[in-house]
Design a protein around this motif. Structure first.
Motif, short mmCIF file in Angstrom:
data_model
loop_
_atom_site.label_atom_id
_atom_site.label_comp_id
_atom_site.label_asym_id
_atom_site.label_seq_id
_atom_site.Cartn_x
_atom_site.Cartn_y
_atom_site.Cartn_z
N ALA A 166 -15.95 9.99 21.89
CA ALA A 166 -16.87 9.35 22.68
C ALA A 166 -17.39 8.50 20.92
O ALA A 166 -17.61 7.64 21.45
CB ALA A 166 -18.02 10.18 23.02
N ALA A 167 -16.46 8.85 20.05
CA ALA A 167 -17.27 7.50 19.25
C ALA A 167 -17.10 6.23 19.30
O ALA A 167 -18.18 5.60 18.76
CB ALA A 167 -16.52 8.60 17.79
N PRO A 168 -16.32 5.88 19.87
CA PRO A 168 -15.61 4.43 19.37
C PRO A 168 -16.98 3.68 20.43
O PRO A 168 -17.32 2.35 20.13
CB PRO A 168 -14.26 4.33 19.84
N GLU A 228 -19.57 -6.82 11.83
CA GLU A 228 -17.24 -6.74 11.51
C GLU A 228 -17.33 -5.80 11.16
O GLU A 228 -16.33 -4.92 10.82
CB GLU A 228 -17.17 -7.75 10.56
N ALA A 229 -18.77 -4.79 10.33
CA ALA A 229 -18.28 -3.29 9.22
C ALA A 229 -18.07 -2.65 11.03
O ALA A 229 -17.41 -1.90 11.23
CB ALA A 229 -19.58 -3.61 8.49
N PHE A 230 -18.78 -3.06 11.67
CA PHE A 230 -18.97 -1.31 12.76
C PHE A 230 -17.51 -1.90 13.40
O PHE A 230 -17.06 -0.31 14.31
CB PHE A 230 -20.10 -1.73 13.32
N GLN A 231 -17.58 -2.91 13.81
CA GLN A 231 -15.64 -3.33 14.56
C GLN A 231 -15.38 -2.15 13.65
O GLN A 231 -13.86 -1.94 14.75
CB GLN A 231 -15.27 -4.91 15.18
N LYS A 232 -14.58 -2.81 12.84
CA LYS A 232 -14.44 -1.76 11.61
C LYS A 232 -13.91 -0.21 11.49
O LYS A 232 -13.00 -0.31 12.09
CB LYS A 232 -13.96 -2.14 10.38
N LEU A 233 -15.28 0.38 12.08
CA LEU A 233 -15.66 1.37 11.98
C LEU A 233 -15.41 1.80 13.22
O LEU A 233 -14.43 3.15 13.99
CB LEU A 233 -17.31 1.65 11.86
N GLU A 234 -15.60 1.36 14.25
CA GLU A 234 -14.81 1.24 16.00
C GLU A 234 -13.66 1.85 15.79
O GLU A 234 -13.06 2.43 16.43
CB GLU A 234 -15.85 0.49 16.71
N LEU A 235 -12.74 0.79 15.07
CA LEU A 235 -11.21 0.80 15.14
C LEU A 235 -10.69 1.80 14.43
O LEU A 235 -9.79 2.42 14.95
CB LEU A 235 -10.87 -0.92 14.52
N SER A 237 -12.57 4.65 14.19
CA SER A 237 -12.87 5.90 15.45
C SER A 237 -12.25 6.06 16.07
O SER A 237 -11.67 6.98 16.49
CB SER A 237 -14.18 5.71 15.50
N ALA A 238 -11.49 5.46 16.16
CA ALA A 238 -10.62 5.11 17.34
C ALA A 238 -8.90 5.00 17.36
O ALA A 238 -8.04 6.71 18.12
CB ALA A 238 -10.50 3.39 18.24
N ARG A 239 -8.63 5.04 15.75
CA ARG A 239 -7.38 5.53 16.01
C ARG A 239 -7.16 6.93 14.95
O ARG A 239 -6.63 7.55 15.22
CB ARG A 239 -7.26 4.60 14.41
N ILE A 244 -6.03 4.69 19.53
CA ILE A 244 -4.54 3.63 19.38
C ILE A 244 -3.97 3.94 18.45
O ILE A 244 -4.19 4.97 17.15
CB ILE A 244 -5.76 2.10 17.89
N ARG A 245 -2.68 3.81 18.21
CA ARG A 245 -1.41 4.32 17.34
C ARG A 245 -1.45 3.56 15.77
O ARG A 245 -1.56 2.30 15.99
CB ARG A 245 -0.57 4.32 18.06
N PRO A 246 -1.59 4.24 15.25
CA PRO A 246 -1.40 3.28 13.32
C PRO A 246 -0.49 2.23 13.79
O PRO A 246 0.76 2.83 13.84
CB PRO A 246 -1.53 4.64 12.59
N ARG A 247 -0.92 1.59 13.02
CA ARG A 247 0.07 0.37 12.65
C ARG A 247 1.18 0.77 11.38
O ARG A 247 0.59 0.49 9.98
CB ARG A 247 -0.23 -0.94 12.52
#
Length: 247
Positions: A166-168, A228-235, A237-239, A244-247
């Motif tokens: 649920a974190a993201p 933007e920092a939170f968006q990076k943190l959400e990404l 967390s999802a990975r 989300i698969r790591p690139r």
């Protein structure tokens, strides 16, 4: 690439404006009248910014802790009956004007940071609560059953499975709360809290648009960087949760 360059430029502009604001005087002179000062120097912009961020961080942390705890409680079998009450409390905190909260809190708490913290805390509950509720209520049943089949207790399922998944979504709510609180905190200067609202209010009282633009610019740059920092943190967390698969 363009987005990263923009963020680097925003961060560089913010740092320069806070470190050496007098260097920007020529840019703000056209906004002044009758030889008014182009740069706000009564209080250090850096000190005001740090104080502003401190208030916001404390309020957001408190809102997040209470809202996530409330979201967890009402998604457990024993706490589902409290969902309407919890949602009402969170909604009232969001809909009650922060200015009104300040007016009610000042007689009880006095002037300063206290009333501002109360207003920001109440205002930040709803986004985090609703996102926590949504995230925990929409987890795949198969995942929960698999965790139960592995012999995990309810507490272990919550900490090891449910909250990481649920974190993201929860972080998206925290991001919204942080950005809203960052802007709303400026009203704290009306009750003597040390925030960037001091610069804006000084500009309004002295009819000096340069001060208003300075305060608004700093808050705007902070909002962009925090968003933007939170968006990076959400990404991240999802990975980490495997969504989300790591690139």
């Amino acid at each position: 690439m363009v987005g990263r360059l923009f963020l680097l430029a925003a961060a560089a502009l913010l740092c320069a404006l806070l470190a050496v604001p007098e260097r920007f005087a020529p840019l703000f002179v056209p906004l002044t009248h009758n030889n008014a000062p182009p740069i706000y120097l009564q209080t250090s912009l850096l000190q005001l910014t740090l104080s502003h961020l401190g208030l916001v961080a404390l309020a957001v942390a408190a809102s997040t802790l209470v809202a996530v705890a409330g979201g967890v409680l009402v998604t457990r079998p024993a706490g589902r009956e409290f969902l309407p009450l919890a949602r009402t409390i969170a909604s009232v905190g969001q809909t009650f004007p922060p200015v009104a909260v300040l007016a009610l809190a000042v007689p009880a708490m006095g002037f300063g940071a206290g009333p501002t913290l109360v207003a920001l805390f109440l205002y930040g509950l709803l986004p985090v609560f609703e996102n926590t509720l949504t995230a925990l209520s929409t987890l795949p049943p198969s995942v929960i059953e698999a965790a139960r089949g592995m012999g995990l207790t309810r507490r272990q399922r919550l900490w090891q499975v449910e909250l990481p998944l649920a974190a993201p979504v929860i972080l998206a709510g925290v991001r919204l709360t942080a950005v809203i609180s960052l802007a709303t905190a400026t009203i704290g200067s009306t009750v003597a809290a040390k925030t960037l609202g001091e610069v804006i209010i000084a500009g309004l009282l002295s009819a000096n648009p340069a001060f208003v633009v300075q305060g608004g610019l700093i808050v705007g740059l902070l909002a962009i960087l925090i968003y933007e920092a939170f968006q990076k943190l959400e990404l991240w967390s999802a990975r980490r949760a495997g969504q989300i698969r790591p690139r």
